[in-house]
Design a protein around this motif. Structure first.
Motif, short mmCIF file in Angstrom:
data_model
loop_
_atom_site.label_atom_id
_atom_site.label_comp_id
_atom_site.label_asym_id
_atom_site.label_seq_id
_atom_site.Cartn_x
_atom_site.Cartn_y
_atom_site.Cartn_z
N LEU A 1 25.49 20.54 5.63
CA LEU A 1 24.13 21.03 5.34
C LEU A 1 23.20 20.77 6.52
CD1 LEU A 1 23.85 19.84 1.63
CD2 LEU A 1 23.97 22.22 2.41
N ALA A 2 23.35 19.60 7.15
CA ALA A 2 22.52 19.28 8.30
C ALA A 2 22.84 20.20 9.48
CB ALA A 2 22.71 17.82 8.71
N VAL A 3 24.12 20.50 9.68
CA VAL A 3 24.53 21.40 10.77
C VAL A 3 23.92 22.78 10.58
CG1 VAL A 3 26.50 22.63 11.77
CG2 VAL A 3 26.63 20.16 11.40
N GLN A 4 23.98 23.32 9.34
CA GLN A 4 23.39 24.64 9.11
C GLN A 4 21.89 24.60 9.35
OE1 GLN A 4 21.20 26.01 6.61
NE2 GLN A 4 20.80 23.93 5.83
N LEU A 5 21.24 23.48 8.99
CA LEU A 5 19.81 23.34 9.24
C LEU A 5 19.50 23.45 10.73
CD1 LEU A 5 16.87 22.58 8.58
CD2 LEU A 5 17.58 20.17 8.57
N TYR A 6 20.25 22.72 11.55
CA TYR A 6 19.99 22.73 12.99
C TYR A 6 20.30 24.09 13.61
CZ TYR A 6 19.77 17.70 12.29
OH TYR A 6 19.44 16.44 11.85
N ILE A 7 21.32 24.76 13.10
CA ILE A 7 21.64 26.10 13.61
C ILE A 7 20.53 27.09 13.27
CG2 ILE A 7 23.21 28.07 13.34
CD1 ILE A 7 25.50 26.06 13.05
N LEU A 8 20.03 27.04 12.05
CA LEU A 8 18.96 27.96 11.65
C LEU A 8 17.65 27.64 12.38
CD1 LEU A 8 19.62 28.41 7.83
CD2 LEU A 8 19.89 30.11 9.64
N ILE A 9 17.39 26.36 12.63
CA ILE A 9 16.22 26.00 13.44
C ILE A 9 16.38 26.56 14.85
CG2 ILE A 9 14.98 24.11 14.56
CD1 ILE A 9 15.41 22.45 12.06
N ALA A 10 17.58 26.45 15.42
CA ALA A 10 17.83 26.98 16.76
C ALA A 10 17.61 28.49 16.79
CB ALA A 10 19.26 26.64 17.19
N ILE A 11 18.09 29.20 15.77
CA ILE A 11 17.88 30.66 15.72
C ILE A 11 16.40 30.97 15.63
CG2 ILE A 11 18.28 32.75 14.35
CD1 ILE A 11 20.97 31.51 13.51
N GLY A 12 15.68 30.23 14.79
CA GLY A 12 14.25 30.45 14.66
C GLY A 12 13.50 30.22 15.95
N LEU A 13 13.84 29.14 16.65
CA LEU A 13 13.19 28.85 17.93
C LEU A 13 13.53 29.91 18.98
CD1 LEU A 13 13.78 24.97 18.07
CD2 LEU A 13 11.60 26.14 17.66
N TRP A 14 14.76 30.38 18.96
CA TRP A 14 15.16 31.43 19.89
C TRP A 14 14.38 32.72 19.60
CZ3 TRP A 14 17.36 31.73 24.43
CH2 TRP A 14 17.78 32.97 24.88
N LYS A 15 14.28 33.07 18.33
CA LYS A 15 13.52 34.26 17.94
C LYS A 15 12.06 34.14 18.37
CE LYS A 15 16.59 36.68 15.51
NZ LYS A 15 16.95 38.10 15.79
N ALA A 16 11.51 32.94 18.26
CA ALA A 16 10.12 32.72 18.66
C ALA A 16 9.95 32.88 20.17
CB ALA A 16 9.67 31.34 18.23
N ARG A 17 10.96 32.46 20.93
CA ARG A 17 10.89 32.58 22.39
C ARG A 17 10.98 34.03 22.84
NH1 ARG A 17 14.46 28.82 26.07
NH2 ARG A 17 13.17 29.93 27.55
N THR A 18 11.79 34.83 22.15
CA THR A 18 12.03 36.20 22.57
C THR A 18 10.99 37.17 22.01
OG1 THR A 18 13.55 36.51 20.70
CG2 THR A 18 14.50 35.86 22.80
#
Length: 215
Positions: A197-214
């Motif tokens: 569950l923690a791994v999926q949290l960090y992956i989704l946070i990473a996707i969100g941050l990437w989307k925010a950057r682009t």
């Protein structure tokens, strides 16, 4: 073979935390306040996990770290959701939550549950609060126009990660006293689910941050 792979995953899977953390640091100056708060959350998670892992390897009880982490994590995420849910949930409600939970957590750690045991009540209550707030975010964006919803899509990934994490973990938090009575092998099985569950949290946070950057 399976037990070896499980043990490796249990001990080292949280290294995935470095992915969203590096993205957060790289884009920190350009991010709005809400994402800067997430950067602080990731830094807190890194320090806490490093300390807990070091204590665990040395066979030192690391539950006091968890008790402190719970309060700091709660305040950071409450701040995060207060920036998301402005004009949707009254400011007074957030101020009440900001005071009430830390007071409860301290009383729980000192007088109800021992600081050297898992803080079942505190973690369970925290999970319930953030399940409610994460669902509130989705209710809020449904009522907004398409342009506003598009701006919030990066946040949706992060919010989804928290919703899945807390909704999936609450059963483990609530029944942690029973988990502690299991054999070591069974305990590792249960907490490996928490690691997933923690791994999926960090992956989704990473996707969100990437989307925010682009964006």
């Amino acid at each position: 073979m399976f037990e070896q792979l499980r043990s490796i995953f249990f001990e080292y899977a949280n290294i995935i935390l470095l992915l969203p953390l590096l993205l957060a640091i790289a884009g920190f100056t350009a991010y709005p306040l809400k994402l800067k708060i997430i950067t602080g959350y990731l830094l807190l998670a890194l320090v806490t996990q490093a300390l807990s892992f070091a204590f665990w390897k040395q066979r030192i009880n690391n539950y006091p770290i968890l008790h402190v982490y719970t309060v700091i994590e709660y305040l950071l995420l409450l701040w995060f959701y207060s920036t998301l849910l402005t004009d949707f949930i009254p400011r007074a409600a957030f101020l009440t939550l900001a005071v009430a939970f830390p007071v409860f957590a301290i009383i729980d750690s000192v007088y109800i549950e021992h600081i050297y045991t898992f803080n079942t009540y505190g973690r369970s209550l925290e999970a319930l609060i953030f399940i409610f707030l994460s669902i509130s975010w989705f209710v809020k964006i449904v009522a907004e126009d398409e342009k506003t919803r598009q701006l919030g899509r990066a946040i949706n990934y992060i919010n989804s990660g928290f919703l899945i994490y807390f909704a999936g973990s609450i059963a483990m938090f609530s029944y942690s006293s029973y988990v502690e009575q299991m054999t070591v092998s069974h305990r590792i099985n249960v907490w490996t689910i928490h690691t997933i569950l923690a791994v999926q949290l960090y992956i989704l946070i990473a996707i969100g941050l990437w989307k925010a950057r682009t964006k």
